[in-house]
Scaffold this motif. Sequence first.
Motif, PDB file in Angstrom:
ATOM      1  N   VAL A   1      39.823  29.514 142.994  1.00  0.00           N
ATOM      2  CA  VAL A   1      41.302  29.432 142.971  1.00  0.00           C
ATOM      3  C   VAL A   1      41.702  28.673 141.520  1.00  0.00           C
ATOM      4  N   HIS A   2      42.975  28.392 141.172  1.00  0.00           N
ATOM      5  CA  HIS A   2      43.304  27.662 140.021  1.00  0.00           C
ATOM      6  C   HIS A   2      44.247  26.540 140.706  1.00  0.00           C
ATOM      7  N   THR A   3      43.813  25.060 140.342  1.00  0.00           N
ATOM      8  CA  THR A   3      44.805  23.979 140.834  1.00  0.00           C
ATOM      9  C   THR A   3      45.688  23.488 140.001  1.00  0.00           C
ATOM     10  N   LEU A   4      46.685  22.905 140.556  1.00  0.00           N
ATOM     11  CA  LEU A   4      47.582  22.346 139.791  1.00  0.00           C
ATOM     12  C   LEU A   4      48.178  20.928 140.488  1.00  0.00           C
ATOM     13  N   ASN A   5      48.328  19.941 139.684  1.00  0.00           N
ATOM     14  CA  ASN A   5      49.105  18.476 140.288  1.00  0.00           C
ATOM     15  C   ASN A   5      50.161  17.954 139.316  1.00  0.00           C
TER      16      ASN A   5
ATOM     17  N   ALA B   1      34.834  14.073 147.608  1.00  0.00           N
ATOM     18  CA  ALA B   1      36.190  14.404 147.051  1.00  0.00           C
ATOM     19  C   ALA B   1      36.879  13.708 145.809  1.00  0.00           C
ATOM     20  N   MET B   2      36.462  12.718 145.594  1.00  0.00           N
ATOM     21  CA  MET B   2      36.628  12.121 144.175  1.00  0.00           C
ATOM     22  C   MET B   2      35.871  12.801 142.979  1.00  0.00           C
ATOM     23  N   PHE B   3      34.811  13.553 143.373  1.00  0.00           N
ATOM     24  CA  PHE B   3      34.054  14.299 142.293  1.00  0.00           C
ATOM     25  C   PHE B   3      34.806  15.627 142.109  1.00  0.00           C
ATOM     26  N   GLY B   4      35.404  16.316 143.274  1.00  0.00           N
ATOM     27  CA  GLY B   4      35.902  17.482 143.131  1.00  0.00           C
ATOM     28  C   GLY B   4      37.379  17.494 142.377  1.00  0.00           C
ATOM     29  N   THR B   5      37.912  16.300 142.156  1.00  0.00           N
ATOM     30  CA  THR B   5      39.185  16.258 141.259  1.00  0.00           C
ATOM     31  C   THR B   5      38.813  15.663 140.180  1.00  0.00           C
ATOM     32  N   ALA B   6      37.679  15.197 139.651  1.00  0.00           N
ATOM     33  CA  ALA B   6      37.046  14.941 138.666  1.00  0.00           C
ATOM     34  C   ALA B   6      37.398  13.266 138.427  1.00  0.00           C
ATOM     35  N   GLN B   7      37.649  12.372 139.151  1.00  0.00           N
ATOM     36  CA  GLN B   7      37.697  11.105 139.208  1.00  0.00           C
ATOM     37  C   GLN B   7      36.254  10.293 139.010  1.00  0.00           C
ATOM     38  N   LEU B   8      35.240  11.058 139.532  1.00  0.00           N
ATOM     39  CA  LEU B   8      33.911  10.673 139.654  1.00  0.00           C
ATOM     40  C   LEU B   8      33.373  11.850 138.913  1.00  0.00           C
ATOM     41  N   PRO B   9      32.161  11.622 137.937  1.00  0.00           N
ATOM     42  CA  PRO B   9      31.691  10.321 137.765  1.00  0.00           C
ATOM     43  C   PRO B   9      32.518   9.362 136.516  1.00  0.00           C
ATOM     44  N   LYS B  10      33.308  10.273 135.883  1.00  0.00           N
ATOM     45  CA  LYS B  10      33.636   9.641 134.302  1.00  0.00           C
ATOM     46  C   LYS B  10      34.558   8.619 134.551  1.00  0.00           C
ATOM     47  N   PHE B  11      35.341   8.264 135.611  1.00  0.00           N
ATOM     48  CA  PHE B  11      36.307   7.331 135.739  1.00  0.00           C
ATOM     49  C   PHE B  11      36.109   6.287 136.946  1.00  0.00           C
ATOM     50  N   ARG B  12      34.801   6.070 137.363  1.00  0.00           N
ATOM     51  CA  ARG B  12      34.325   5.252 138.189  1.00  0.00           C
ATOM     52  C   ARG B  12      35.036   3.672 138.148  1.00  0.00           C
TER      53      ARG B  12
ATOM     54  N   GLY C   1      43.338  24.985 135.748  1.00  0.00           N
ATOM     55  CA  GLY C   1      42.524  26.248 135.802  1.00  0.00           C
ATOM     56  C   GLY C   1      41.504  26.299 136.931  1.00  0.00           C
ATOM     57  N   ASP C   2      40.429  26.603 136.531  1.00  0.00           N
ATOM     58  CA  ASP C   2      39.375  26.466 137.870  1.00  0.00           C
ATOM     59  C   ASP C   2      38.272  25.502 137.575  1.00  0.00           C
ATOM     60  N   PHE C   3      38.803  24.362 136.785  1.00  0.00           N
ATOM     61  CA  PHE C   3      37.888  23.435 136.489  1.00  0.00           C
ATOM     62  C   PHE C   3      37.728  22.515 137.663  1.00  0.00           C
ATOM     63  N   GLN C   4      38.707  22.226 138.593  1.00  0.00           N
ATOM     64  CA  GLN C   4      38.395  21.435 139.947  1.00  0.00           C
ATOM     65  C   GLN C   4      37.905  22.349 140.839  1.00  0.00           C
ATOM     66  N   ALA C   5      38.354  23.560 141.022  1.00  0.00           N
ATOM     67  CA  ALA C   5      37.945  24.334 141.984  1.00  0.00           C
ATOM     68  C   ALA C   5      36.266  24.595 141.906  1.00  0.00           C
ATOM     69  N   ARG C   6      35.808  24.630 140.802  1.00  0.00           N
ATOM     70  CA  ARG C   6      34.367  24.803 140.595  1.00  0.00           C
ATOM     71  C   ARG C   6      33.607  23.589 141.292  1.00  0.00           C
ATOM     72  N   ARG C   7      34.323  22.317 140.861  1.00  0.00           N
ATOM     73  CA  ARG C   7      33.542  21.307 141.541  1.00  0.00           C
ATOM     74  C   ARG C   7      33.430  21.127 143.007  1.00  0.00           C
TER      75      ARG C   7
ATOM     76  N   LEU D   1      44.891  16.115 148.675  1.00  0.00           N
ATOM     77  CA  LEU D   1      45.727  17.185 149.037  1.00  0.00           C
ATOM     78  C   LEU D   1      44.840  18.433 148.187  1.00  0.00           C
ATOM     79  N   THR D   2      44.252  18.096 147.129  1.00  0.00           N
ATOM     80  CA  THR D   2      43.612  19.201 146.517  1.00  0.00           C
ATOM     81  C   THR D   2      42.240  19.410 147.144  1.00  0.00           C
ATOM     82  N   ASN D   3      41.603  18.675 147.665  1.00  0.00           N
ATOM     83  CA  ASN D   3      40.291  18.894 148.445  1.00  0.00           C
ATOM     84  C   ASN D   3      40.284  19.589 149.808  1.00  0.00           C
ATOM     85  N   LEU D   4      41.576  19.731 150.156  1.00  0.00           N
ATOM     86  CA  LEU D   4      41.913  20.288 151.472  1.00  0.00           C
ATOM     87  C   LEU D   4      41.352  21.892 151.477  1.00  0.00           C
TER      88      LEU D   4
END
Length: 439
Positions: A391-395, A205-216, A369-375, A248-251
């Motif tokens: 899909v495209h995601t927004l937060n 889930a953290m990888f999907g929204t890009a908190q991991l691995p960059k901001f561990r 955009g589709d940045f998180q959706a690909r993950r 929420l995004t990972n739903l």
Amino acid sequence: MHDIKFIRDNAEAFDNGRRRRNLAPLSESLFALDDERRAAIAALQAAQERRNAASKEIGLAMREKDAARAEALKAEVAKLKEDFPQLEQKEREASAALDKALSEIPNTPLEQVPEGKDEHDNVEVLLWGEPRKFDFTPKEHFDIGEGLKLMDFESAAKLSGARFVVNKGGIARLERALAQFMLDLHTGAHGYTEVAPPLLVRDDAMFGTAQLPKFRDDQFSVTAGRGDGQSEEPASEYWLVPTAEVPLTNLVRESILDESQLPLRFTAGTYCFRAEAGAAGRDTRGMIRQHQFYKVELVSITTPEQSLEEHERMTGCAEKVLQLLELPYRKVTLCTGDMGFASQKTYDLEVWLPGQGKYREISSCSVCGDFQARRMNARFRPAEGKATRFVHTLNGSGVAVGRALVAVLENYQEADGSVTVPTVLRPYMGGLERIAAAR
């Protein structure tokens, strides 16, 4: 996450996007990693094809009673089988190296995003409200809260250390009222579906929204287990959510939605947890930058064609909160050097804090955009029945409750140290009009 095929087809645009983020070109090194991956895949496929062919030739040789050839082919097949683990390992390592490199690359900013190096290059697009003129020197929120004996940083430090607070009485109720007001507004007037998500999430889930691995290093992790080494069950690793954007995004992760379901709009009021590893020495007093804070989050899942319009809509929903609270704010477009890792474009809302004499961020609304959706492998099936698309995601923050509390305390403070309750919050405060010092 970026698509290596897109980068190969659009190398110049990809590198230009990095340049606009003040980063060096990277396409050539990515191509080298992809070439290694392709070579490893080709070698493995060639070995598999040769094994299959040799196996068929063994049968033919045996039918022809060519024992010597059959034995030679058997030896070749055995050697190929012996080589497979090494070939498979090489393919896994090459694919993992490319995936790791791609996962650490920020999103490409939209062309409409202004170029710049840091927050000084952000562009103001709206100024709303007139800052109140005080006939006394306005205090900062922590002085107000401590003066009311309703904000206790000393006790929080004893319990948990720095960057925590214990709110009491009218201030605690005011914080709760702010959250309930925001959720009622977003669900009632803005059409968001309220969600009560888990606050503990797994790596995926953290990888999907890009908190991991960059901001561990900016995250809090927890381990569930007996801790005595006696349990037969392996310990479970979780992350405390840094924002409700994550659950929420990972739903929609690993899902294929119908186009008719989009857009999806979710909101949640949750505690959020951040290590603030990169914030040493910044906002050490007060509630501006804490390890634990409450926030109302907005998330939208849309088609690619809807996302930019949805971005404007979402930002407007966050603005409405500040307008109803009658808090002066400004809206800025973040420049390429200040925008978040997963964002294509971000608006920040900055609320006026008279105690500090400046605007401070209270909401960020981003289109990814589709940045998180690909993950997450989150897709939808177009109405025409064509191939699935990401899909495209927004937060966005709708808004940060703790910072809204800070803003209310500072903008509604009175000369005697009390705080007037904003009109829109009074129904949530049992009709209370003023917060006075605790006795």
